[in-house]
Design an enzyme around this catalytic site. Structure first.
Site, PDB file in Angstrom:
ATOM      1  N   HIS A 287       0.819  -1.213   0.000  1.00  0.00           N
ATOM      2  CA  HIS A 287       0.000   0.000   0.000  1.00  0.00           C
ATOM      3  C   HIS A 287       0.854   1.265   0.000  1.00  0.00           C
ATOM      4  O   HIS A 287       1.944   1.277   0.573  1.00  0.00           O
ATOM      5  CB  HIS A 287      -0.898   0.029   1.245  1.00  0.00           C
ATOM      6  CG  HIS A 287      -1.975  -1.005   1.207  1.00  0.00           C
ATOM      7  ND1 HIS A 287      -2.463  -1.609   2.331  1.00  0.00           N
ATOM      8  CD2 HIS A 287      -2.660  -1.540   0.175  1.00  0.00           C
ATOM      9  CE1 HIS A 287      -3.399  -2.471   1.997  1.00  0.00           C
ATOM     10  NE2 HIS A 287      -3.539  -2.446   0.688  1.00  0.00           N
ATOM     11  N   ALA A 309      -3.272   1.464  25.799  1.00  0.00           N
ATOM     12  CA  ALA A 309      -4.544   2.209  25.892  1.00  0.00           C
ATOM     13  C   ALA A 309      -5.721   1.302  26.248  1.00  0.00           C
ATOM     14  O   ALA A 309      -6.848   1.781  26.400  1.00  0.00           O
ATOM     15  CB  ALA A 309      -4.808   2.927  24.582  1.00  0.00           C
ATOM     16  N   THR A 315       0.604 -11.033  20.776  1.00  0.00           N
ATOM     17  CA  THR A 315       2.045 -10.845  20.595  1.00  0.00           C
ATOM     18  C   THR A 315       2.463 -11.100  19.151  1.00  0.00           C
ATOM     19  O   THR A 315       3.586 -10.784  18.752  1.00  0.00           O
ATOM     20  CB  THR A 315       2.833 -11.803  21.509  1.00  0.00           C
ATOM     21  OG1 THR A 315       2.269 -13.100  21.342  1.00  0.00           O
ATOM     22  CG2 THR A 315       2.739 -11.368  22.965  1.00  0.00           C
ATOM     23  N   SER A 316       1.585 -11.709  18.371  1.00  0.00           N
ATOM     24  CA  SER A 316       1.897 -11.947  16.957  1.00  0.00           C
ATOM     25  C   SER A 316       0.584 -12.046  16.180  1.00  0.00           C
ATOM     26  O   SER A 316      -0.490 -12.209  16.790  1.00  0.00           O
ATOM     27  CB  SER A 316       2.676 -13.259  16.791  1.00  0.00           C
ATOM     28  OG  SER A 316       1.821 -14.334  17.122  1.00  0.00           O
TER      29      SER A 316
END
Ligand SMILES: CC(C)(COP(=O)(O)OP(=O)(O)OC[C@H]1O[C@@H](n2cnc3c(N)ncnc32)[C@H](O)[C@@H]1OP(=O)(O)O)[C@@H](O)C(=O)NCCC(=O)NCCS
Length: 504
Positions: A287, A309, A315-316
């Protein structure tokens, strides 16, 4: 932080109201593309819509209609040559799906945004100039309208409305259970990855309620957080899934919204592109917006900020599925999700050509030709392959003998056929008197009869000069004109003197 202000999430009224689409939403489709329109109509059928989701097509340069299928029924969708005409003809169609090329997408999108009837514009083309997109965004925001894209596949409201090629083939749509609404709101940058996630979400939750791909440009018409905040206002959506990507700072406006407590439903998020750190220099991914400009734009930094937040961030990418599953199951255990009633979607009728190709059906022929045969690789005339007609130097007479008499006639016959054709072509419409004289003579009539047959053919289209010459010459004689006056007079009137050829 400065950049948060720069990417503040502006939610206008159209966005804040939540729902963009419904089961009665209708769209105008710009630039006729048969496949995505047919896929929208097949989706409609799958969802049990009563009206097709495409009300009209805009194809610059031609009014008319296009035939498409709505279930088993063949329907004619009106085609208009301008955006104005289409909007006037379909005032209830409030979505504009723009399949224009990158050259003309901005101009046609602006024309659509300016229409009072259009509320949402989806722009598919990649490569729309960024300055043009910024203008579109400014106009849309000022006028309370929503832009999805550019460079997007679109979006889908499960069981209700689908933009263009979103979610791919009917088989995929069925596997992703998009024919009925679930409880998950999904937004991603990538169109291709949204297909992947529709599948994942269908496997580990009760499915998608709405999914939007905002597109991979640097300046998307609407942002990830725009849609998440909108989803937050849709009661049927119980949790949200976000798939961001490295590059840009869009995800930080979501971070800010989470921190400010504006998002009250669970958000599972992943920002892809963590592998970018393995490269020594900056990498531009597919992109336009997918390149890490600096540390803050890296996938790692954005994932961490979202995690801090309060979003659920695995983790992946591999662990994303489990994170979605666990979040959904927790909501279900807490009784916050009412199980969706499963429905069996109707079978979308298969196109005859593809069914024949796959050997599923056979169809009787409508026409049987005893002279030409195009069933094989090469068409044959009375059993003679087309290539050998050319190789043998056959002429029109030979082809007529094969098609008409169903065999190869001797050379003198085919030459005769050719003379007849030439006579008709050369003398038929132009010198029909000569033609008729020849035909009459061939019929065995005497010389005078043959001549008369030709003379009687003289008329305004052939040989009219004789009549006209008599008329003009007599008129000149009656008015006592000198030849000079006659010729000059005709010249002034712009009329050629008939009967004396075309030489002045
Ligand atoms: C956007 C897209 C649909 C446009 O379709 P396209 O096939 O490239 O464009 P078309 O052939 O329809 O049109 C190209 C031009 O040829 C013109 N044209 C087409 N047929 C014509 C004809 N018969 N006579 C004259 N002009 C013609 C069109 O008017 C157009 O002119 P323009 O560029 O000035 O507007 C296509 O390029 C696309 O799908 N791109 C990929 C988008 C993408 O990946 N998005 C992200 C998904 S996740």
């Amino acid at each position: 932080m400065l950049f948060v202000q720069q990417v503040s999430c502006v939610i206008d009224d159209a966005m804040a109201t939540g729902q963009l689409f419904s089961k009665t939403t209708q769209a105008l489709f710009y630039n006729y593309k048969q496949l995505p329109i047919q896929r929208m109509l097949d989706f409609d059928f799958l969802c049990g819509r009563e009206t097709p989701s495409v009300a009209g097509i805009i194809n610059p340069g031609g009014d008319g209609f296009q035939k498409l299928f709505f279930g088993q029924e063949e329907i004619a969708i009106p085609v208009h040559s301008t955006v104005d005409a289409a909007c006037a003809a379909h005032p209830t169609a409030d979505v504009f799906i723009n399949f224009a090329s990158f050259r003309s997408a901005a101009a046609s999108s602006l024309a659509a945004l300016k229409q009072p009837t259009i509320r949402v514009v989806a722009i598919i083309a990649e490569g729309v100039p960024e300055a043009d997109t910024k203008q579109l965004i400014a106009y849309a925001r000022a006028n309370n309208k929503v832009v999805i894209g550019p460079a997007t596949v679109g979006g889908v409201q499960a069981g209700a409305f689908k933009i263009g090629d979103t979610a791919g083939t009917i088989d995929n749509i069925i596997q992703c259970k998009l024919y009925r609404p679930g409880s998950v709101g999904f937004v991603s940058k990538s169109g291709g990855m949204s297909n992947e996630l529709y599948n994942t979400i269908a496997r580990v939750t009760d499915g998608i309620y709405e999914g939007i791909a905002i597109g991979g440009d640097v300046f998307p018409g609407s942002t990830l957080s725009d849609h998440i905040l909108r989803f937050n206002n849709i009661p049927q959506i119980k949790m949200m899934v976000v798939l961001g990507e490295l590059g840009g700072r869009d995800e930080y406006s979501l971070v800010e919204a989470l921190k400010q407590g504006k998002v009250t439903k669970p958000v599972v998020a992943w920002v892809s592109g963590t592998c970018a750190t393995l490269f020594k220099s900056e990498v531009q991914f597919g992109h336009a917006g997918a390149k890490s400009g600096g540390e803050l734009e890296s996938a790692q930094a954005k994932n961490q900020a979202l995690r801090d937040a309060g979003a659920v961030v695995p983790t992946s990418y591999e662990a994303l599925e489990t994170a979605i599953k666990e979040t959904f199951e927790k909501l279900a255990d807490e009784g916050k999700i009412t199980p969706v009633k499963e429905v069996k979607p109707p079978q979308v009728p298969e196109d005859l050509n593809s069914a024949i190709k796959s050997g599923k059906v056979r169809a009787p022929t409508h026409i049987i030709s005893t002279i030409s045969d195009d069933r094989g690789e090469e068409p044959c005339y009375a059993g003679v392959p087309m290539s050998s007609i050319v190789e043998r130097g056959y002429g029109v007479g030979d082809v007529i003998s094969l098609l008409w008499f169903k065999r190869s006639l001797p050379r003198y016959c085919t030459q005769f056929i050719e003379i007849c054709v030439m006579l008709c072509a050369d003398h038929g419409p132009c010198v029909s008197g000569a033609h008729n004289t020849i035909v009459t003579a061939r019929a065995g009539k005497d010389l005078v009869s043959s001549l008369v047959a030709g003379l009687l053919t003289i008329g305004p289209r052939f040989g009219g000069a004789v009549d006209d010459a008599a008329r003009y010459f007599k008129d000149a004689y009656d008015r006592s004109l000198t030849p000079y006056e006659f010729v000059e007079g005709m010249k002034k009137k712009g009329i050629r003197v008939p009967g004396i050829g075309h030489r002045y």
